[in-house]
Design a protein around this motif. Structure first.
Motif, PDB file in Angstrom:
ATOM      1  N   ALA A   1      42.316  30.519  25.668  1.00 26.92           N
ATOM      2  CA  ALA A   1      43.701  31.000  25.669  1.00 26.92           C
ATOM      3  C   ALA A   1      43.787  32.367  26.324  1.00 26.92           C
ATOM      4  O   ALA A   1      44.671  32.625  27.151  1.00 26.92           O
ATOM      5  CB  ALA A   1      44.232  31.055  24.240  1.00 26.92           C
ATOM      6  N   ALA A   2      42.837  33.239  25.978  1.00 22.72           N
ATOM      7  CA  ALA A   2      42.870  34.589  26.536  1.00 22.72           C
ATOM      8  C   ALA A   2      42.696  34.542  28.047  1.00 22.72           C
ATOM      9  O   ALA A   2      43.415  35.218  28.792  1.00 22.72           O
ATOM     10  CB  ALA A   2      41.774  35.437  25.897  1.00 22.72           C
ATOM     11  N   ILE A   3      41.775  33.705  28.509  1.00 28.03           N
ATOM     12  CA  ILE A   3      41.541  33.635  29.958  1.00 28.03           C
ATOM     13  C   ILE A   3      42.767  33.072  30.664  1.00 28.03           C
ATOM     14  O   ILE A   3      43.222  33.613  31.671  1.00 28.03           O
ATOM     15  CB  ILE A   3      40.280  32.794  30.265  1.00 28.03           C
ATOM     16  CG1 ILE A   3      39.046  33.579  29.829  1.00 28.03           C
ATOM     17  CG2 ILE A   3      40.201  32.455  31.736  1.00 28.03           C
ATOM     18  CD1 ILE A   3      37.752  32.824  29.998  1.00 28.03           C
ATOM     19  N   VAL A   4      43.341  32.004  30.096  1.00 24.48           N
ATOM     20  CA  VAL A   4      44.539  31.437  30.714  1.00 24.48           C
ATOM     21  C   VAL A   4      45.639  32.492  30.765  1.00 24.48           C
ATOM     22  O   VAL A   4      46.315  32.656  31.782  1.00 24.48           O
ATOM     23  CB  VAL A   4      44.998  30.175  29.942  1.00 24.48           C
ATOM     24  CG1 VAL A   4      46.384  29.749  30.404  1.00 24.48           C
ATOM     25  CG2 VAL A   4      44.000  29.047  30.133  1.00 24.48           C
ATOM     26  N   GLY A   5      45.777  33.243  29.665  1.00 24.65           N
ATOM     27  CA  GLY A   5      46.802  34.294  29.628  1.00 24.65           C
ATOM     28  C   GLY A   5      46.576  35.337  30.704  1.00 24.65           C
ATOM     29  O   GLY A   5      47.491  35.683  31.456  1.00 24.65           O
ATOM     30  N   ILE A   6      45.348  35.803  30.783  1.00 25.77           N
ATOM     31  CA  ILE A   6      45.027  36.839  31.775  1.00 25.77           C
ATOM     32  C   ILE A   6      45.269  36.315  33.185  1.00 25.77           C
ATOM     33  O   ILE A   6      45.846  36.993  34.038  1.00 25.77           O
ATOM     34  CB  ILE A   6      43.559  37.299  31.611  1.00 25.77           C
ATOM     35  CG1 ILE A   6      43.403  38.075  30.305  1.00 25.77           C
ATOM     36  CG2 ILE A   6      43.122  38.156  32.796  1.00 25.77           C
ATOM     37  CD1 ILE A   6      41.974  38.391  29.939  1.00 25.77           C
ATOM     38  N   VAL A   7      44.870  35.071  33.417  1.00 27.98           N
ATOM     39  CA  VAL A   7      45.021  34.489  34.755  1.00 27.98           C
ATOM     40  C   VAL A   7      46.492  34.366  35.126  1.00 27.98           C
ATOM     41  O   VAL A   7      46.897  34.718  36.236  1.00 27.98           O
ATOM     42  CB  VAL A   7      44.306  33.121  34.820  1.00 27.98           C
ATOM     43  CG1 VAL A   7      44.722  32.360  36.067  1.00 27.98           C
ATOM     44  CG2 VAL A   7      42.807  33.307  34.780  1.00 27.98           C
ATOM     45  N   ILE A   8      47.300  33.886  34.184  1.00 22.84           N
ATOM     46  CA  ILE A   8      48.728  33.724  34.495  1.00 22.84           C
ATOM     47  C   ILE A   8      49.354  35.080  34.798  1.00 22.84           C
ATOM     48  O   ILE A   8      50.063  35.251  35.795  1.00 22.84           O
ATOM     49  CB  ILE A   8      49.463  33.036  33.327  1.00 22.84           C
ATOM     50  CG1 ILE A   8      49.040  31.564  33.269  1.00 22.84           C
ATOM     51  CG2 ILE A   8      50.974  33.142  33.490  1.00 22.84           C
ATOM     52  CD1 ILE A   8      49.587  30.819  32.087  1.00 22.84           C
ATOM     53  N   PHE A   9      49.042  36.051  33.969  1.00 25.18           N
ATOM     54  CA  PHE A   9      49.563  37.398  34.187  1.00 25.18           C
ATOM     55  C   PHE A   9      49.170  37.900  35.577  1.00 25.18           C
ATOM     56  O   PHE A   9      49.989  38.414  36.335  1.00 25.18           O
ATOM     57  CB  PHE A   9      49.020  38.321  33.101  1.00 25.18           C
ATOM     58  CG  PHE A   9      49.377  39.764  33.294  1.00 25.18           C
ATOM     59  CD1 PHE A   9      50.648  40.224  32.993  1.00 25.18           C
ATOM     60  CD2 PHE A   9      48.428  40.665  33.772  1.00 25.18           C
ATOM     61  CE1 PHE A   9      50.973  41.554  33.181  1.00 25.18           C
ATOM     62  CE2 PHE A   9      48.747  41.991  33.954  1.00 25.18           C
ATOM     63  CZ  PHE A   9      50.029  42.441  33.664  1.00 25.18           C
ATOM     64  N   TYR A  10      47.910  37.701  35.894  1.00 31.38           N
ATOM     65  CA  TYR A  10      47.356  38.191  37.156  1.00 31.38           C
ATOM     66  C   TYR A  10      48.014  37.519  38.355  1.00 31.38           C
ATOM     67  O   TYR A  10      48.411  38.172  39.322  1.00 31.38           O
ATOM     68  CB  TYR A  10      45.855  37.949  37.135  1.00 31.38           C
ATOM     69  CG  TYR A  10      45.115  38.349  38.384  1.00 31.38           C
ATOM     70  CD1 TYR A  10      45.036  39.677  38.767  1.00 31.38           C
ATOM     71  CD2 TYR A  10      44.483  37.396  39.162  1.00 31.38           C
ATOM     72  CE1 TYR A  10      44.342  40.039  39.890  1.00 31.38           C
ATOM     73  CE2 TYR A  10      43.779  37.749  40.288  1.00 31.38           C
ATOM     74  CZ  TYR A  10      43.713  39.077  40.660  1.00 31.38           C
ATOM     75  OH  TYR A  10      43.030  39.418  41.777  1.00 31.38           O
ATOM     76  N   ILE A  11      48.142  36.181  38.266  1.00 26.51           N
ATOM     77  CA  ILE A  11      48.707  35.449  39.401  1.00 26.51           C
ATOM     78  C   ILE A  11      50.163  35.842  39.597  1.00 26.51           C
ATOM     79  O   ILE A  11      50.628  36.037  40.719  1.00 26.51           O
ATOM     80  CB  ILE A  11      48.564  33.933  39.181  1.00 26.51           C
ATOM     81  CG1 ILE A  11      47.102  33.540  39.329  1.00 26.51           C
ATOM     82  CG2 ILE A  11      49.414  33.156  40.184  1.00 26.51           C
ATOM     83  CD1 ILE A  11      46.837  32.088  39.076  1.00 26.51           C
ATOM     84  N   ARG A  12      50.881  35.992  38.470  1.00 30.40           N
ATOM     85  CA  ARG A  12      52.271  36.433  38.579  1.00 30.40           C
ATOM     86  C   ARG A  12      52.351  37.767  39.313  1.00 30.40           C
ATOM     87  O   ARG A  12      53.146  37.935  40.215  1.00 30.40           O
ATOM     88  CB  ARG A  12      52.871  36.601  37.181  1.00 30.40           C
ATOM     89  CG  ARG A  12      53.176  35.301  36.502  1.00 30.40           C
ATOM     90  CD  ARG A  12      54.685  35.028  36.520  1.00 30.40           C
ATOM     91  NE  ARG A  12      54.960  33.682  36.090  1.00 30.40           N
ATOM     92  CZ  ARG A  12      55.198  33.360  34.825  1.00 30.40           C
ATOM     93  NH1 ARG A  12      55.221  34.285  33.900  1.00 30.40           N
ATOM     94  NH2 ARG A  12      55.443  32.106  34.497  1.00 30.40           N
ATOM     95  N   ARG A  13      51.520  38.697  38.891  1.00 26.53           N
ATOM     96  CA  ARG A  13      51.569  40.024  39.496  1.00 26.53           C
ATOM     97  C   ARG A  13      51.205  39.957  40.957  1.00 26.53           C
ATOM     98  O   ARG A  13      51.881  40.521  41.810  1.00 26.53           O
ATOM     99  CB  ARG A  13      50.604  40.984  38.788  1.00 26.53           C
ATOM    100  CG  ARG A  13      51.011  41.264  37.391  1.00 26.53           C
ATOM    101  CD  ARG A  13      51.167  42.696  37.070  1.00 26.53           C
ATOM    102  NE  ARG A  13      51.015  43.642  38.138  1.00 26.53           N
ATOM    103  CZ  ARG A  13      51.257  44.910  37.969  1.00 26.53           C
ATOM    104  NH1 ARG A  13      51.636  45.350  36.799  1.00 26.53           N
ATOM    105  NH2 ARG A  13      51.090  45.749  38.950  1.00 26.53           N
ATOM    106  N   ALA A  14      50.117  39.260  41.236  1.00 25.59           N
ATOM    107  CA  ALA A  14      49.663  39.191  42.620  1.00 25.59           C
ATOM    108  C   ALA A  14      50.684  38.458  43.473  1.00 25.59           C
ATOM    109  O   ALA A  14      50.814  38.726  44.659  1.00 25.59           O
ATOM    110  CB  ALA A  14      48.318  38.484  42.689  1.00 25.59           C
ATOM    111  N   GLY A  15      51.416  37.521  42.861  1.00 24.18           N
ATOM    112  CA  GLY A  15      52.330  36.705  43.638  1.00 24.18           C
ATOM    113  C   GLY A  15      53.669  37.378  43.924  1.00 24.18           C
ATOM    114  O   GLY A  15      54.190  37.264  45.019  1.00 24.18           O
ATOM    115  N   THR A  16      54.204  38.074  42.905  1.00 22.67           N
ATOM    116  CA  THR A  16      55.566  38.556  43.075  1.00 22.67           C
ATOM    117  C   THR A  16      55.627  39.994  43.545  1.00 22.67           C
ATOM    118  O   THR A  16      56.610  40.414  44.119  1.00 22.67           O
ATOM    119  CB  THR A  16      56.352  38.459  41.754  1.00 22.67           C
ATOM    120  OG1 THR A  16      55.620  39.175  40.760  1.00 22.67           O
ATOM    121  CG2 THR A  16      56.520  37.019  41.332  1.00 22.67           C
ATOM    122  N   GLU A  17      54.570  40.725  43.306  1.00 20.87           N
ATOM    123  CA  GLU A  17      54.607  42.110  43.731  1.00 20.87           C
ATOM    124  C   GLU A  17      54.767  42.201  45.240  1.00 20.87           C
ATOM    125  O   GLU A  17      54.241  41.377  45.966  1.00 20.87           O
ATOM    126  CB  GLU A  17      53.283  42.778  43.343  1.00 20.87           C
ATOM    127  CG  GLU A  17      53.483  43.979  42.473  1.00 20.87           C
ATOM    128  CD  GLU A  17      52.180  44.707  42.305  1.00 20.87           C
ATOM    129  OE1 GLU A  17      51.203  44.328  42.961  1.00 20.87           O
ATOM    130  OE2 GLU A  17      52.166  45.653  41.522  1.00 20.87           O
TER     131      GLU A  17
END
Lengths: 283, 403, 376
Positions: A264-280
């Motif tokens: 769960a923690a890894i999935v959470g971190i990954v989603i957060f990361y991809i969102r940031r990398a994608g929308t920034e």
């Protein structure tokens, strides 16, 4: 034609079955195990008591190992990025006819076992190794200082072991960059460094994202490096706890709960990361 | 990432140097998802079928075969053909039973994960004889997952088992087990980097050893020696004694004296001098000494621990009689000596020493293979633990050792 | 046409040479490109035109020679320090930046203020108002082309280099963009150096064309001059089509008398680029009158022949006429004047001596005929 409409779905069946048997069923089982009575044993059996508190207990007992895992994995990922980027860049743009040879060298470590590669680092970083003697000589390490059995050794091992996972996606994304874009940037008043920063880096971001994920995810769950290069409890990562809980302590509910939380923690971190990398804004 | 550490080609020399049965990086081995799945497969809450009810028809007479699971590098090999084992050929010649000998026990815990589901569900494991260390053997006996040995079929075991090994607390009459090989857990040190280390207290406190000491991740091996250093017996101790031992270990860890807890991977570190002294297994010491006489061992006055890897017949074994014949065969002193010449651990068979004399007098004199009665008198077998205690102790130990 | 505010001057290439490992791409090139002109470098693939352009842009270093803008030598200046911008072949827009940021790229690098108004103005110039926040991949080829142009022009360079800028567009769009480019060039007054292999494109837009071949300039001049009075067989064939007939000078007076396989014709001296007695005599197909053998002949230079092929292509009819010496000459006849000639008819081909040109016979008659599609 009508009769053929089921065909694509039929072709999916083997894949779905495979997933069902080897992923969904075990996951379900693992989820169930994580809710068993934590006081169960092989002698008394494990009863399903929907003991959600397993999760809370696991977290409160082992959050330091979680934090340590993610910080080691994070540092290793950043180190791997720093090492891999110039490497991938050189292979993609500067290697000429050596390109394929260099790519083979990047993959070459996979030809031996992960365990053996890690063991080799015990020789490189050992107290009596040339490297450590050198560090003593230049006084970077105190007379009692050592590298092996320290966090530095664990992170070094993680960095080394997952370096190809960083290098290859970086190479793939760098190699795709049209060299005329770099020429265009220099034509538009960007120095080599500015062009690199404003054109090459943003265009290689997909590779950076893929590489960091491919490094960070397995590094977070790794336990071999901590076992072989670390210092027992002081460097133990969450993988070591799960390993021991499952195999040595037979604390199956705890191990299952920890595994689920790690996922769960890894999935959470990954989603957060991809969102940031994608929308920034990329630049 | 889950890789079997056994037999690694490129690294052969490094690994082969520790060619003992524990040279497989015990705790590191195979875990992760495979073990996970194995663990999930069973419905928890089923206790095993009872020992008596688990027996199936013995096919030994009709089907002259035997399936054995043992640790790697734990039996004699033909000098020309590494995959041929002369003593097994002898067994087949003698009994007519063909043997399928598999070296698939690389770690007690991992092996337990392999067979747990079948045994818990009352199913056959497809093996007639397995070899597991005391505490794991104790667990199987306790769970009723192994067959009782018919003493009538193993007269050699009754006659030749060494006195010190005759009645471990978990199988006082050796009704279910017979040792395959035994070993000491003791102190080893590298004389290139340190002067002699004679006991646990020196190991835990001597300033020149700071950060250059390792202990074993096997709870019984480490705790056993520490209990002895506190004047307690590992064969019979209380929770308070255990806690005192843990406190002593914790102190050594906190002070930075102890570098880490290891499986078998301490051996190369000791050889290279990365660590100066450690708790070690006797078989590794024999092997290391063979390459470098400066690797020494110490038997503390307080005593050392003695453990065995035991032959067991798992429930529903199809060829029980053949398995018993195997036990009996390997307790023939001549055969035992033949094995002892290749394996670096303690031979549990009385009379084998005299037989070994014929093969190689030096072998017969090695105290770590044929220990004297005096050495053996200093050794103690760790007591059997019930499930709850085992879990409590293991949890406490894991906290310190870093699991 | 030149703008008063710029301080630069003409772009000069002095003895410019570029050698790669085994061959000379640009061979001692000397060119003066007047400030504010629309200049085309025209030639087939591999003629050295793109290498010349890249040297001006700073993307290649000259092996020898100089590149000057006005008094300033920029031969070895870093590309990002040159007052030169480029519209790249297939545009090279930054795919990760929107149109606004693509166009603003050069301004931002030079830390120019008021980016927004300038970008809006230039996008309006190339008729892309409202596209600022689109990504390049969302634009059509023609639109991308305009963005590439805007991205270069916004920097107000001394010289704008265009490397086959229209090569990726379809024919109709290309025509439209040719006119557009010319309009913009007139409007901004910047020197445009346009590299192309398409002679029609070069002729439509450029004030001056330099035809390059084998690393050298074959001939330079206005489109009319090059077309009407080519000085080499290469130019005669590469720009449009020419009929070239081998001839011998038999008389030199105010003009030349030349005998073509027994047919005597006249060539003005000003249209003769050789002193040799052996010449290639050339005439463009549309300059030739075709008349049936029994009709009056309207012009002074005459060659008889037989029609072997006639194809009607709308604006004109194209004839192939076989001469007595078996050379096939090409004739374009406007459909206004219908001679009524059909294959098999005997005809007279005639043209005005003022439309005749003469080239040195010591050249390959077919030079420049084959025009490869793509450029290097």
């Amino acid at each position: 034609m009508r009769t053929r409409r089921w065909l694509p779905y039929a072709l999916l069946i083997p894949g779905i079955l495979w997933l069902a048997i080897f992923f969904i069923a075990p996951m379900f089982n693992l989820g169930a195990t994580s809710l068993y009575d934590p006081n169960g044993s092989l002698d008394t059996g494990y009863r399903m008591t929907f003991h959600v508190a397993n999760y809370g207990d696991a977290l409160s007992q082992y959050y330091p190992q979680f934090l340590r895992s993610f910080s080691y994995a994070g540092i290793a990922t950043i180190s791997a990025l720093i090492i891999a980027y110039p490497l991938a860049y050189a292979i993609a743009f500067k290697s000429g006819r050596w390109k394929n040879f260099l790519l083979v060298l990047v993959i070459a470590p996979f030809f031996t076992s992960f365990l053996v590669r890690t063991l080799a680092w015990t020789a490189i970083l050992g107290d009596n190794s040339t490297f450590v003697h050198f560090l003593h000589t230049i006084h970077l390490l105190g007379p009692q200082g050592r590298i092996l059995a320290t966090p530095v050794a664990v992170i070094t091992g993680l960095t080394y072991n997952f370096l190809p996972f960083m290098t290859l996606p970086l190479y793939a994304s760098l190699e795709k960059i049209d060299p005329r874009l770099i020429e265009a940037s220099s034509d538009l008043y960007a120095s080599a460094f500015t062009g690199f920063r404003k054109v090459t880096v943003p265009l290689s971001l997909p590779g950076v994202v893929a590489g960091t994920l491919l490094t960070f995810i397995p590094a977070s769950g790794d336990y071999i490096n901590a076992t072989l290069l670390g210092q027992g409890a002081r460097t133990s990562m969450i993988g070591n706890v799960i390993d021991s809980a499952f195999l040595v302590r037979l604390a199956y509910p705890l191990a299952a709960a920890l595994s689920f939380m790690l996922m769960a923690a890894i999935v959470g971190i990954v989603i957060f990361y991809i969102r940031r990398a994608g929308t920034e804004e990329l630049v | 990432m889950i890789e079997k550490p056994v037999s690694v080609p490129g690294f052969a020399q490094f690994i082969k140097a520790q060619a003992t049965r524990r040279a497989v990086l015990g705790g590191v081995g195979a875990t992760g998802i495979a073990a996970f799945l194995a663990a999930c497969g069973t419905s928890a809450g089923t206790k095993s079928g009872t020992a008596a009810g688990a027996t199936v028809t013995d096919l030994s007479e009709k089907d002259k075969t035997l399936i054995v699971s043992n640790w790697p590098l734990y039996i004699d090999v033909d000098s020309k053909n590494q995959s041929d084992h002369p003593s097994i050929d002898g067994f087949t010649a003698k009994t007519g039973a063909k043997v399928t000998y598999t070296e698939d026990v690389s770690d007690n815990n991992v092996f337990f994960g392999k067979v747990r589901n079948q045994l818990a569900a009352g199913q056959a494991t497809g093996r007639d004889l397995i070899v597991l260390t005391d505490w794991m053997a104790a667990r199987l006996v306790r769970l009723g997952w192994v067959e009782k040995v018919d003493k009538a079929n193993v007269p050699n075991v009754t006659a030749h088992l060494r006195q010190a090994l005759k009645s471990p607390s978990w199988d006082a009459n050796r009704d279910y087990s017979a040792p395959w090989q035994s070993g000491f857990s003791l102190i080893a040190y590298n004389e290139h980097v340190t002067k002699p280390v004679k006991d646990i207290d020196e190991l835990f406190t001597r300033p020149d050893l700071k950060g250059k000491v390792t202990l074993l991740t096997e709870m019984r091996d480490t705790v056993g020696l520490v209990l002895l250093s506190l004047g307690k017996s590992p064969s019979n101790f209380t929770n308070d004694d255990f806690n005192a031992a843990m406190a002593k270990i914790q102190k050594a860890v906190d002070s930075g004296q102890v570098r880490k807890f290891t499986g078998n991977e301490y051996a190369p570190d000791l050889a290279k001098g990365n660590i100066a002294a450690c708790i070690a297994w006797s078989g590794d010491v024999v092997q290391l000494q063979f390459k470098d006489p400066k690797i020494k061992y110490a038997v503390p006055d307080a005593g050392i621990t003695l453990w065995s890897d035991n032959m067991l017949i798992p429930n529903k074994a199809a060829h029980k009689k053949n398995a018993e014949a195997w036990m009996n065969y390997y307790y023939d002193p001549a055969i035992a000596a033949q094995v002892a010449a290749y394996v670096n651990y303690i031979c549990p068979v009385d009379g084998a020493q005299a037989e070994a004399e014929k093969i190689d007098p030096k072998l017969a004199k090695n105290q770590l293979i044929f220990p004297s009665a005096e050495t053996l008198s200093k050794s103690h077998i760790f007591m059997g633990l019930d499930a709850a205690t085992e879990k409590t102790y293991q949890d406490a130990f894991s906290k310190v050792s870093g699991g | 046409m030149a703008q008063a505010e710029s301080v630069g001057g003409d772009l000069q290439l002095v003895h410019l040479t570029k050698m790669f490992a085994t061959f000379t791409a640009v061979d001692d090139l000397n060119l003066v490109i007047p400030k504010g002109s629309f200049f085309a470098l025209l030639g087939p693939s591999g003629c050295g035109k793109t290498t010349t352009l890249r040297m001006v842009a700073g993307l290649e270093e000259p092996t020898s020679g100089q590149i000057m803008i006005g008094e300033k030598d920029i031969s070895f200046e870093r590309p990002y320090r040159r007052p030169v911008n480029t519209v790249f072949q297939s545009y090279a827009l930054f795919p990760h930046l929107d149109i606004f940021e693509n166009v603003a790229f050069g301004l931002r690098r030079r830390k120019v203020k008021e980016v927004k108004s300038q970008v809006e103005a230039i996008l309006s110039l190339v008729e892309l108002d409202g596209f600022a926040r689109r990504m390049p991949a969302q634009l059509s080829g023609g639109q991308q082309q305009r963005v590439a142009l805007a991205r270069a022009l916004i920097n107000k360079p001394e010289v704008l280099l265009l490397d086959e800028p229209l090569g990726a567009l379809d024919l109709k769009l290309r025509r439209q963009m040719q006119i557009e480019l010319k309009r913009i060039q007139v409007e901004v007054g910047i020197t445009f150096v346009h590299v192309t292999h398409d002679q029609e494109e070069a002729m439509t837009m450029a004030d001056t064309i330099a035809v390059m071949n084998g690393g050298k300039v074959e001939q330079m001049g206005s489109p009319t001059e090059l077309y009407e009075n080519p000085r080499t067989t290469f130019v005669a064939n590469f720009l449009g089509q020419s009929n070239l007939i081998s001839g011998k000078v038999f008389e030199r007076s105010d003009d030349l008398g030349v005998e073509l396989y027994g047919n005597r014709i006249r060539v003005p001296r000003s249209r003769t680029s050789s002193n040799s007695d052996s010449l290639w005599v050339g005439v463009r197909p549309e300059k030739i009158n075709i008349t049936l053998a029994d009709r009056p002949i309207p012009a002074a230079n005459v060659i008889p022949g037989v029609v072997t092929d006639a194809s009607y292509i709308g604006v004109s009819t194209q004839y192939l006429v076989k001469t007595a010496w078996s050379e096939e000459l090409m004739v374009f006849e406007q459909n206004l004047l219908n001679s009524g000639a059909r294959p098999g008819d005997s005809v007279n081909l005639s043209w005005d001596p003022a439309h005749t040109f003469a080239l040195d016979a010591n050249q390959d008659v077919d030079a420049g005929v084959e025009v490869p599609e793509a450029d290097s």
